[in-house]
Write an enzyme that holds these catalytic residues in place. Structure first.
Site, PDB file in Angstrom:
ATOM      1  N   ASP A 174      10.882 -58.054 -49.354  1.00 36.82           N
ATOM      2  CA  ASP A 174      11.853 -57.424 -48.711  1.00 36.82           C
ATOM      3  C   ASP A 174      13.265 -58.055 -49.118  1.00 36.82           C
ATOM      4  OD1 ASP A 174      13.994 -56.655 -46.843  1.00 36.82           O
ATOM      5  OD2 ASP A 174      12.747 -56.371 -45.191  1.00 36.82           O
ATOM      6  N   LYS A 199      21.863 -52.019 -44.438  1.00 35.41           N
ATOM      7  CA  LYS A 199      22.701 -53.219 -44.615  1.00 35.41           C
ATOM      8  C   LYS A 199      23.693 -53.300 -45.740  1.00 35.41           C
ATOM      9  CE  LYS A 199      19.526 -53.666 -41.065  1.00 35.41           C
ATOM     10  NZ  LYS A 199      18.589 -54.411 -41.194  1.00 35.41           N
TER      11      LYS A 199
HETATM   12  C1  LIG Z   1      17.184 -54.289 -40.797  1.00 35.22           C
HETATM   13  C2  LIG Z   1      15.888 -54.648 -41.567  1.00 35.22           C
HETATM   14  C3  LIG Z   1      14.795 -53.934 -41.573  1.00 35.22           C
HETATM   15  C4  LIG Z   1      14.567 -52.586 -41.123  1.00 35.22           C
HETATM   16  O1  LIG Z   1      15.488 -51.615 -41.489  1.00 35.22           O
HETATM   17  P1  LIG Z   1      15.968 -50.344 -40.920  1.00 35.22           P
HETATM   18  O2  LIG Z   1      16.933 -49.699 -41.762  1.00 35.22           O
HETATM   19  O3  LIG Z   1      16.589 -50.744 -39.622  1.00 35.22           O
HETATM   20  O4  LIG Z   1      14.697 -49.601 -40.482  1.00 35.22           O
HETATM   21  C5  LIG Z   1      13.773 -54.301 -42.686  1.00 35.22           C
HETATM   22  N1  LIG Z   1      13.943 -55.652 -43.057  1.00 35.22           N
HETATM   23  C6  LIG Z   1      15.098 -56.527 -42.815  1.00 35.22           C
HETATM   24  C7  LIG Z   1      15.211 -57.843 -43.564  1.00 35.22           C
HETATM   25  C8  LIG Z   1      16.101 -55.885 -42.169  1.00 35.22           C
HETATM   26  O5  LIG Z   1      17.137 -56.673 -41.914  1.00 35.22           O
END
Ligand SMILES: *Cc1c(COP(=O)(O)O)cnc(C)c1O
Length: 385
Positions: A174, A199
């Site tokens: 991720d 983000k």
């Molecule tokens: C926010 C986030 C997610 C989930 O993403 P969404 O767009 O809110 O579904 C997954 N991994 C990390 C590291 C995040 O900050």
């Protein structure tokens, strides 16, 4: 096709396939669900927008290029991307996740996939011996974040990918906190990249989106099948917003990081700050490994105040930095993991992961750093009264 070598140029020119009708400089928003077909069974390039849409396809080509993969997939949220990736596995399989993963990743495994027989184990992936100890025949993949949310712990991605490969497991990273501008895990041996594009990639707190990237052709085919079969795709307008956001990623990240380095140093020297978690600080446990695998420490900082401070009063006293879930937007956002982003993790487990009730997580925005430090300074002072 535009010619360039550097990622700063790829951010702006990548994925644009050229609109043959108008030669528009930007990718048009193809706001359509379907496409006319001129004969039966001809297998047209575009047939239905869950299966494929030109605006989404441009974004998918762009993220694949930026991460150094061969295929990209765009989803309606980061969780939809993670869900699609986890759908590669079957009942009886087991996935290892690093302690400190995003709360929603833990939740979807614990509350949704567990019901279908996909197991999970939580491992401190900063410790290679702990990973080796968790390996078993049913373990098919390891899912890591580096730096991990919210303690910014750094995992050696190359080492994890090596261990995983040696045991026939997939490595899933991720890469939300770093973005391909700061870290490219496929080049370090990972198999699958996932992003909450909500983000930094979107960057303006105005779109919820997820992306996945793979290098291997067979894996691309399987994930493409799952994307179409389960249908959590990103709409054309949101795909356009992401392409637009990604164009300025390099300049935004440079300022985010510059501000984060200054704020982390300032916090570290503050008498009322207890601990600072930021892999861009030379004294941080993850500094050396992060330095090796990423351009810098990113712009996410966690910290705790001394016990004489009331952290609730601190949050209440902020006048510029916004208390909100999420991160990576141009505006600075502050979060209380125990009651917000990580509330879905049971308290006992949270404490074992090192996420204390008083932990504060800051997403350093691109405002002037003097204003940000002034706001933190007055809020810390107010928290002692
Ligand atoms: C926010 C986030 C997610 C989930 O993403 P969404 O767009 O809110 O579904 C997954 N991994 C990390 C590291 C995040 O900050």
């Amino acid at each position: 096709m535009a010619e360039y070598k550097k990622i700063e140029s790829a951010l702006i020119h990548g994925g644009i396939f050229g609109d043959e009708l108008t030669h528009s400089v930007n990718v048009p928003i193809y706001q359509t669900s379907t496409y006319q077909q001129f004969e039966l069974g001809a297998g047209p390039r575009w047939e239905y927008s869950r299966t494929g849409n030109p605006t989404r396809a441009a974004l998918e080509a762009l993220i694949a290029e930026l991460e150094g993969g061969t295929a990209g997939f765009a989803f309606g949220s980061g969780m939809a991307a993670i869900t699609a990736v986890l759908s590669l596995f079957t009942s009886g399989d087991r996935v290892i996740i690093s302690s400190n993963v995003y709360g929603g990743t833990y939740r979807v495994l614990d509350k949704v996939f567990k019901q279908f027989g996909l197991g999970y184990g939580i491992v401190d992936t900063t410790d290679p011996a702990a990973i080796e100890a968790a390996i078993a025949p049913e373990v098919v993949a390891i899912l890591v974040e580096s730096p991990a949310n919210p303690l910014m712990t750094v995992t050696d991605l190359k080492l994890v990918a090596q261990i995983a490969r040696a045991h026939g497991m997939l490595t899933i990273v991720d890469n939300t906190f770093m973005t391909p501008y700061l870290q490219r895990p496929l080049e370090l041996g990972a198999d699958i990249i996932v992003h909450s594009a909500t983000k930094y990639l979107g960057g303006h707190s105005d779109v919820v989106a997820g992306l996945a990237v793979v290098k291997d052709g067979a894996l691309a085919e399987r994930l493409g099948f799952i994307q179409n079969a389960t249908g959590g795709v990103l709409g054309p307008f949101d795909a356009f917003l992401l392409i637009r956001g990604i164009k300025t990623l390099a300049v935004r990240m440079d300022r985010h990081v510059e501000n984060a380095v200054a704020i982390a140093g300032w916090l570290d020297a503050h008498a009322l700050v207890d601990k600072v978690y930021y892999p861009g600080l030379p004294g941080d446990a993850g500094y050396a490994v992060n330095r090796r695998q990423a351009k810098n420490g990113g712009a996410m900082i966690s910290f705790t105040l001394k016990e004489s401070c009331d952290f609730r009063a601190f949050f209440k006293s902020l006048r510029l930095i916004t208390l909100a879930e999420s991160l990576g937007g141009v505006e600075s956002l502050i979060d209380h993991p125990a009651t917000m982003t990580h509330a879905s993790i049971p308290r006992e487990l949270r404490l074992r992961m090192g996420i204390s009730d008083s932990l504060i997580r800051l997403s350093a925005g691109i405002e002037h750093v003097d204003d940000l430090i002034a706001d933190l300074d007055q809020a810390i002072a107010a928290s002692t009264r």
